[in-house]
Design an enzyme around this catalytic site. Structure first.
Site, mmCIF file in Angstrom:
data_model
loop_
_atom_site.group_PDB
_atom_site.id
_atom_site.type_symbol
_atom_site.label_atom_id
_atom_site.label_comp_id
_atom_site.label_asym_id
_atom_site.label_seq_id
_atom_site.Cartn_x
_atom_site.Cartn_y
_atom_site.Cartn_z
ATOM 1 C CG ASN A 19 -7.747 -3.912 -3.292
ATOM 2 O OD1 ASN A 19 -8.496 -2.953 -3.496
ATOM 3 N ND2 ASN A 19 -8.164 -5.017 -2.710
ATOM 4 C CG HIS A 79 -4.546 -6.673 4.476
ATOM 5 N ND1 HIS A 79 -4.072 -5.598 5.172
ATOM 6 C CD2 HIS A 79 -5.733 -6.240 3.950
ATOM 7 C CE1 HIS A 79 -4.902 -4.579 5.059
ATOM 8 N NE2 HIS A 79 -5.910 -4.943 4.316
ATOM 9 N NE ARG A 80 -7.142 -3.974 8.037
ATOM 10 C CZ ARG A 80 -5.904 -3.644 8.409
ATOM 11 N NH1 ARG A 80 -5.218 -4.442 9.198
ATOM 12 N NH2 ARG A 80 -5.339 -2.537 7.993
ATOM 13 C CG ASP A 97 -2.233 -0.717 0.962
ATOM 14 O OD1 ASP A 97 -2.289 -1.491 -0.010
ATOM 15 O OD2 ASP A 97 -3.189 -0.547 1.738
ATOM 16 C CE LYS A 146 -5.200 -3.275 0.371
ATOM 17 N NZ LYS A 146 -5.411 -2.175 1.291
ATOM 18 C CG ASP A 162 -9.333 -1.047 8.763
ATOM 19 O OD1 ASP A 162 -10.352 -1.154 8.051
ATOM 20 O OD2 ASP A 162 -8.339 -0.372 8.422
ATOM 21 C CD GLU A 196 -8.459 -4.076 2.103
ATOM 22 O OE1 GLU A 196 -9.614 -3.788 2.494
ATOM 23 O OE2 GLU A 196 -7.435 -3.512 2.546
HETATM 24 O O1 LIG Z 1 -8.251 6.868 5.983
HETATM 25 C C1 LIG Z 1 -7.691 5.798 6.226
HETATM 26 O O2 LIG Z 1 -6.448 5.714 6.392
HETATM 27 C C2 LIG Z 1 -8.497 4.573 6.337
HETATM 28 C C3 LIG Z 1 -9.859 4.662 6.520
HETATM 29 C C4 LIG Z 1 -10.717 3.471 6.676
HETATM 30 O O3 LIG Z 1 -11.461 3.331 5.491
HETATM 31 P P1 LIG Z 1 -13.005 3.798 5.345
HETATM 32 O O4 LIG Z 1 -13.078 5.243 5.614
HETATM 33 O O5 LIG Z 1 -13.299 3.444 3.932
HETATM 34 O O6 LIG Z 1 -13.805 3.005 6.341
HETATM 35 C C5 LIG Z 1 -9.923 2.195 6.921
HETATM 36 O O7 LIG Z 1 -10.723 1.078 6.690
HETATM 37 C C6 LIG Z 1 -8.703 2.108 6.026
HETATM 38 O O8 LIG Z 1 -7.951 0.946 6.275
HETATM 39 C C7 LIG Z 1 -7.788 3.284 6.269
HETATM 40 C C1 LIG Z 2 -9.679 -1.201 4.241
HETATM 41 C C2 LIG Z 2 -8.364 -1.236 4.216
HETATM 42 O O1 LIG Z 2 -7.562 -0.615 3.331
HETATM 43 P P1 LIG Z 2 -7.805 0.405 2.132
HETATM 44 O O2 LIG Z 2 -9.214 0.891 2.183
HETATM 45 O O3 LIG Z 2 -6.805 1.496 2.373
HETATM 46 O O4 LIG Z 2 -7.504 -0.371 0.895
HETATM 47 C C3 LIG Z 2 -7.618 -1.991 5.262
HETATM 48 O O5 LIG Z 2 -6.381 -1.862 5.329
HETATM 49 O O6 LIG Z 2 -8.221 -2.737 6.022
#
Ligand SMILES: O=C(O)C1=C[C@@H](OP(=O)(O)O)[C@@H](O)[C@H](O)C1
Ligand SMILES: C=C(OP(=O)(O)O)C(=O)O
Length: 426
Positions: free
Chosen positions: A94, A384-385, A50, A410, A313, A341
């Site tokens: 992704n 990944h989660r 990422d 990721k 998350d 994801e």
């Molecule tokens: O702004 C961020 O860094 C994130 C916001 C969250 O997403 P959502 O806002 O889509 O829930 C989270 O799930 C993602 O892993 C990271």
């Molecule tokens: C939702 C996630 O990531 P992103 O939306 O940044 O792909 C995550 O890391 O759980």
């Protein structure tokens, strides 16, 4: 690349760990340092897919980024928000944060930009962000006119103005708009239209913007007024360890009846996901905070009812822990988890059932009733989660096999090594 990994059961886990840097903070700091005038040094940065796609994309618009892997340090020479290009392609795999933040950033430049990702990214919504950027004067659209990537930007700088932004699908749209806004030609006013999910991430965004010198007026995470033609000031910036990654180690203490300390985080961390520990406390764990660590001690666990909209998350981590509790656990407030994801409600329910639980799927969550645990081959859906959370079940139940474990790259390429080390099974 190994195609599967069987988790080795172990006794109570005791130890301490400092997980790699926060994905959310690393990708925010990269965007802001890229726009700043001068050189920023980011220490404790995450090195994973990422952040690599973010770095690669920023390099394509002329930002110089040096990576010192031994020191986990990124040195970023910002371009001051001045960048131009004809047909610049950004491949974002992704990474939701990269896709949403870079889409907003691209509107600040001059020229044509195309942002694309893997097949799943092409299913993840971005329409609300595109609509808001149009309201601010950007020429932007999705290639297939389906409100999902690929995104096409025909940039001439961002004029500014007032935009309404929906917050019920992802907070990342608002975060992307906020970080770009100081570089608009005029003032930007953003008003959240309806519910805002994942609010702690928006607070993280405004905090890091202020840390790099931006000013704004903010009204209760609902309305933001950001003066245009500002500049971020380059600076050294220390990134916290990743709190979502930490949840797996706190979860390991909970399921094994052990005691695990995560170093480098505190109750006051910028990341809302430290709030996962309060969910574990509600289930019966002991949680001890110091200014630089959070320790979870596993005790007998009871099922709980919890709205996880702010810490979505960690839903999968809590679901894994719930399999070891007495009584059902009801999770709500996470309808937006279906757009991540993978569908983190439907697909999670499917894997929990394989492990012996009874799961009732709700539109915005699930009710998990633990059953007799059983061996299972866990599908990860390239999430990944899914891999990291359901591995916890294998710490107690023999025969839990995680398929495609390298999907953790990721956000946490060395997860399984770190897990084995703290479990003493390496
Ligand atoms: O702004 C961020 O860094 C994130 C916001 C969250 O997403 P959502 O806002 O889509 O829930 C989270 O799930 C993602 O892993 C990271
Ligand atoms: C939702 C996630 O990531 P992103 O939306 O940044 O792909 C995550 O890391 O759980």
């Amino acid at each position: 690349m190994v195609s599967e990994i069987e988790i080795t059961p172990c006794g109570p886990i005791t130890g301490s760990i400092r997980p790699p840097g926060s994905k959310s903070l690393t990708n925010r700091a990269l965007i802001i340092a890229a726009l700043a005038e001068g050189t920023s040094t980011l220490t404790g940065a995450l090195e994973s897919e990422d952040t690599e796609v973010m770095i690669d994309s920023l390099r394509r618009i002329g930002v110089k980024i040096d990576h010192n892997a031994a020191q986990h340090t990124l040195t970023v020479q910002g371009n001051g928000g001045r960048f131009a290009g004809e047909n610049i392609e950004m491949f974002i795999a992704n990474s939701g944060t990269s896709m949403r933040f870079l889409t907003a950033l691209a509107t600040l430049g001059k020229g044509k930009f195309r942002l694309d990702g893997i097949a799943r990214m092409r299913e993840r919504p971005i329409g609300d962000l595109i609509e808001a950027l149009k309201q601010l004067g950007a020429a932007i659209r999705t290639e297939q006119d389906n409100a999902c990537p690929p995104v096409l930007v025909n940039a001439e700088g961002l004029p500014g103005g007032k935009a309404k932004i929906a917050g019920n699908i992802s907070s990342q749209y608002l975060s992307g708009l906020l970080m770009a806004a100081p570089y608009a030609q005029g003032e930007v006013e953003l008003v959240v239209d309806g519910e805002l999910v994942s609010q702690p991430y928006v607070r993280m965004t405004t905090q890091i913007m202020r840390d790099f010198g931006a000013t704004m007026e903010e009204n209760d995470c609902h309305r933001f007024v950001i003066p245009g033609q500002q500049k971020y000031q380059a600076r050294p910036y220390a990134i916290e360890p990743d709190a979502s990654a930490a949840s797996y180690f706190w979860g390991a203490a909970a399921v094994s009846g052990g005691k695990v300390t995560v170093e480098g985080l505190s109750k006051d961390a910028l990341q809302g996901d430290v709030g996962f520990c309060e969910a574990l406390a509600q289930m019966g764990c002991e949680v001890d905070y110091t200014p630089n660590s959070v320790t979870v001690t596993g005790k007998s666990l009871s099922g709980i009812e919890i709205d996880m909209g702010e810490i979505s998350d960690t839903v999968q981590t809590l679901a894994a822990v719930a399999l070891f509790a007495t009584g059902p656990t009801k999770i709500t407030g996470v309808a937006h988890n279906r757009h991540k994801e993978t569908d983190r409600i439907g697909d999670l329910a499917c894997e929990l059932r394989k492990l012996g639980a009874t799961v009732e799927e709700l539109p915005d969550g699930m009710i998990i009733t633990p059953g007799t645990l059983q061996p299972a081959r866990i599908e990860t859906y390239n999430d990944h989660r899914m891999a990291m959370s359901l591995a916890l079940v294998g710490l107690k139940q023999p025969g839990v096999v995680i398929l495609n474990p390298s999907c953790t790259s990721k956000t946490y390429p060395h997860f399984f090594e770190d897990l084995a080390k703290i479990c003493g099974t390496a």
